[in-house]
Design an enzyme around this catalytic site. Structure first.
Site, PDB file in Angstrom:
ATOM      1  CE  LYS A 118      -3.481  -2.345   2.687  1.00 48.44           C
ATOM      2  NZ  LYS A 118      -3.816  -2.414   4.137  1.00 48.44           N
ATOM      3  CB  ALA A 151       0.210  -9.341   9.073  1.00 48.14           C
ATOM      4  CE  LYS A 202      -3.780   1.674   5.661  1.00 47.12           C
ATOM      5  NZ  LYS A 202      -2.836   0.861   6.432  1.00 47.12           N
ATOM      6  CG  ASP A 255      -6.906  -0.495   5.587  1.00 45.23           C
ATOM      7  OD1 ASP A 255      -6.513  -0.857   6.729  1.00 45.23           O
ATOM      8  OD2 ASP A 255      -5.921  -0.735   4.500  1.00 45.23           O
TER       9      ASP A 255
HETATM   10  N1  LIG Z   1       1.661  -5.918   8.072  1.00 45.09           N
HETATM   11  C1  LIG Z   1       0.261  -5.908   7.857  1.00 45.09           C
HETATM   12  O1  LIG Z   1      -0.499  -6.086   8.581  1.00 45.09           O
HETATM   13  C2  LIG Z   1      -0.212  -5.489   6.532  1.00 45.09           C
HETATM   14  C3  LIG Z   1      -1.533  -5.530   5.961  1.00 45.09           C
HETATM   15  C4  LIG Z   1      -1.890  -5.172   4.816  1.00 45.09           C
HETATM   16  C5  LIG Z   1      -0.982  -4.698   3.615  1.00 45.09           C
HETATM   17  N2  LIG Z   1       0.442  -4.363   4.404  1.00 45.09           N
HETATM   18  C6  LIG Z   1       0.972  -3.717   3.374  1.00 45.09           C
HETATM   19  O2  LIG Z   1       2.185  -4.817   2.659  1.00 45.09           O
HETATM   20  C7  LIG Z   1       3.612  -4.026   2.605  1.00 45.09           C
HETATM   21  C8  LIG Z   1       4.462  -4.666   3.391  1.00 45.09           C
HETATM   22  O3  LIG Z   1       4.493  -4.611   4.822  1.00 45.09           O
HETATM   23  P1  LIG Z   1       4.830  -5.477   6.013  1.00 45.09           P
HETATM   24  O4  LIG Z   1       4.242  -5.004   7.115  1.00 45.09           O
HETATM   25  O5  LIG Z   1       5.029  -6.747   5.323  1.00 45.09           O
HETATM   26  O6  LIG Z   1       6.314  -4.939   5.966  1.00 45.09           O
HETATM   27  P2  LIG Z   1       7.540  -5.565   6.637  1.00 45.09           P
HETATM   28  O7  LIG Z   1       8.634  -4.464   7.049  1.00 45.09           O
HETATM   29  O8  LIG Z   1       7.078  -6.453   7.834  1.00 45.09           O
HETATM   30  O9  LIG Z   1       8.392  -6.485   5.535  1.00 45.09           O
HETATM   31  C9  LIG Z   1       8.730  -6.265   4.400  1.00 45.09           C
HETATM   32  C10 LIG Z   1       9.731  -7.291   3.857  1.00 45.09           C
HETATM   33  O10 LIG Z   1       9.861  -7.050   2.633  1.00 45.09           O
HETATM   34  C11 LIG Z   1      11.399  -7.336   2.326  1.00 45.09           C
HETATM   35  N3  LIG Z   1      12.111  -6.622   1.492  1.00 45.09           N
HETATM   36  C12 LIG Z   1      12.431  -5.557   1.096  1.00 45.09           C
HETATM   37  N4  LIG Z   1      12.891  -5.202   0.218  1.00 45.09           N
HETATM   38  C13 LIG Z   1      12.641  -6.305  -0.595  1.00 45.09           C
HETATM   39  C14 LIG Z   1      12.865  -6.378  -2.308  1.00 45.09           C
HETATM   40  N5  LIG Z   1      13.360  -5.579  -3.153  1.00 45.09           N
HETATM   41  N6  LIG Z   1      12.691  -7.740  -2.497  1.00 45.09           N
HETATM   42  C15 LIG Z   1      11.938  -8.648  -1.489  1.00 45.09           C
HETATM   43  N7  LIG Z   1      11.602  -8.481  -0.251  1.00 45.09           N
HETATM   44  C16 LIG Z   1      12.023  -7.244   0.060  1.00 45.09           C
HETATM   45  C17 LIG Z   1      12.039  -7.018   3.733  1.00 45.09           C
HETATM   46  O11 LIG Z   1      13.395  -7.748   4.026  1.00 45.09           O
HETATM   47  C18 LIG Z   1      11.089  -7.550   4.932  1.00 45.09           C
HETATM   48  O12 LIG Z   1      11.170  -9.025   5.064  1.00 45.09           O
HETATM   49  C19 LIG Z   1       3.138  -2.555   3.078  1.00 45.09           C
HETATM   50  O13 LIG Z   1       3.087  -1.844   1.969  1.00 45.09           O
HETATM   51  C20 LIG Z   1       2.014  -2.598   4.111  1.00 45.09           C
HETATM   52  O14 LIG Z   1       1.357  -1.400   3.810  1.00 45.09           O
HETATM   53  C21 LIG Z   1       0.690  -4.788   5.551  1.00 45.09           C
END
Ligand SMILES: NC(=O)c1ccc[n+]([C@@H]2O[C@H](COP(=O)([O-])OP(=O)(O)OC[C@H]3O[C@@H](n4cnc5c(N)ncnc54)[C@H](O)[C@@H]3O)[C@@H](O)[C@H]2O)c1
Length: 346
Positions: A118, A151, A202, A255
């Site tokens: 997002k 998550a 959001k 959201d």
């Molecule tokens: N955490 C949630 O509950 C949730 C829910 C819905 C959407 N999102 C969205 O999902 C996205 C990721 O969020 P998150 O919470 O998982 O973040 P996070 O920081 O927990 O994890 C991100 C992961 O991406 C990896 N990464 C970074 N660069 C990379 C690349 N070039 N190739 C492969 N992997 C790479 C990092 O090493 C890390 O493990 C965000 O945009 C967030 O808004 C998160």
């Protein structure tokens, strides 16, 4: 692609953080064969050796159908779909890597590329769908999934609702079917702009809600802030070509409500810290994970300015984060603006 709801796919997930791991486990539990890859190989080893992502979910045993991969090539090879779940800051980079390996995917079907990220592009301020189209052109069917979905709860199978957005009318239902199960309600829409605007904006309002709570204001203030925040989200949404009815749904209002009220939200926790007088660096250290709203606030502020959208709350959050505006002064400024002309009736 085939439209059978029971079809099992081979899916690659890029990014094994909180969301990528939850998405991977969810899809594996739906019967798909899922391979997950991350630039951080420690997490991949953790998944393969211990069936765990101990950083985010130390108490969850991941399903056997979710396998970690040491290279992007091995993750993507022979897959029919890829799900990207990296922070928006590196979305462009990750999508370029996917693009470079598209030829390794199942040659029998048009590749399906879905993102759960997002935000806006950190360099250009573009929507991630624009980034994706620029990189992939018409070589893949694309979609995004968003909604009120921590998550932490998704990986525990708690009932959750989503929007799946794609402009590909022919395949949208079969893509949604990859995710659907008895606890995951996936609603489809062709309004890919509205879904993305909701998911990105959001975060900024959640920071504002956290700040208000941190300042010691009450639930009246939070309700005021969520409602007024929604109004400015929607002004930007309309300026970008999204539909208000989409923003009223799961990926917008849903959201927004989740992140403004749930302490699992990193953005809300950042705001709580700022409102209670902590320094930004020490809050980020305490959270210990990427807080996407920090970057989104800057991008959305600039996009709003460029499009001349009235976004007083986003502007105050931006100035608190980047120009040291004291949170209480920001609150006073917002109250002084009051029901001004552009948004009197909302
Ligand atoms: N955490 C949630 O509950 C949730 C829910 C819905 C959407 N999102 C969205 O999902 C996205 C990721 O969020 P998150 O919470 O998982 O973040 P996070 O920081 O927990 O994890 C991100 C992961 O991406 C990896 N990464 C970074 N660069 C990379 C690349 N070039 N190739 C492969 N992997 C790479 C990092 O090493 C890390 O493990 C965000 O945009 C967030 O808004 C998160």
């Amino acid at each position: 692609m085939s439209s059978s709801s029971l079809q099992s796919h081979r899916i690659a997930v890029i990014g094994a953080g909180s969301w990528g791991t939850a998405l991977g486990a969810w899809l594996a539990n739906n019967g798909h064969t899922v391979r997950i890859w991350d630039v951080d190989q420690k997490v991949i080893e953790d998944i393969n050796h211990h069936h765990q992502n101990s950083q985010f979910f130390p108490d969850i045993e991941l399903p056997n159908g979710l396998q970690g991969c040491n290279t992007l090539e091995s993750a993507i090879e022979s897959c029919s779909a890829v799900v990207v779940a990296v922070p928006s800051r590196v979305f462009d980079l990750a999508m370029n890597s996917v693009s470079d390996h598209l030829h390794l995917m199942d040659s029998g079907t048009k590749p399906i590329i879905i993102w759960g990220t997002k935000g806006f592009d950190s360099e250009t301020g573009d929507l991630l769908s624009e980034v994706t189209t620029r990189i992939l052109k018409d070589r893949a069917t694309t979609a995004t999934i968003a909604g009120p979905s921590f998550a932490y709860e998704v990986i525990r199978g708690m009932p959750t609702g989503f929007h799946l957005a794609s402009t590909n009318a022919e395949d949208i239902e079969s893509i949604a079917n990859m995710f659907r199960n008895t606890t995951s309600l996936v609603y489809t829409t062709d309004d890919i702009v509205g879904v993305q605007v909701g998911g990105a904006t959001k975060n900024v309002i959640a920071i504002a809600a956290g700040i208000a709570d941190g300042l010691g204001f009450g639930i009246n203030t939070r309700a005021l802030l969520i409602t007024r925040g929604f109004a400015e989200m929607n002004r930007l949404n309309i300026a970008l070509g999204g539909k208000t009815e989409t923003l009223m749904g799961l990926s917008g209002m849903g959201d927004l409500f989740l992140t403004c009220s749930g302490d699992l939200s990193r953005n809300r926790r950042l705001g709580l810290g700022l409102g209670s007088g902590k320094q930004l660096d020490s809050i980020l250290e305490e959270i210990g994970q990427e807080v996407e709203g920090l970057q989104s606030a800057r991008e959305i502020y600039h996009v709003g300015k460029k499009l001349e959208v009235f976004m007083p709350m986003t502007e105050r959050v931006y100035r608190i984060l980047y120009e040291q505006l004291p949170p209480m002064q920001a609150a006073m400024e917002l109250l002084a603006i009051g029901p001004s002309i552009p948004d009197r009736n909302q």
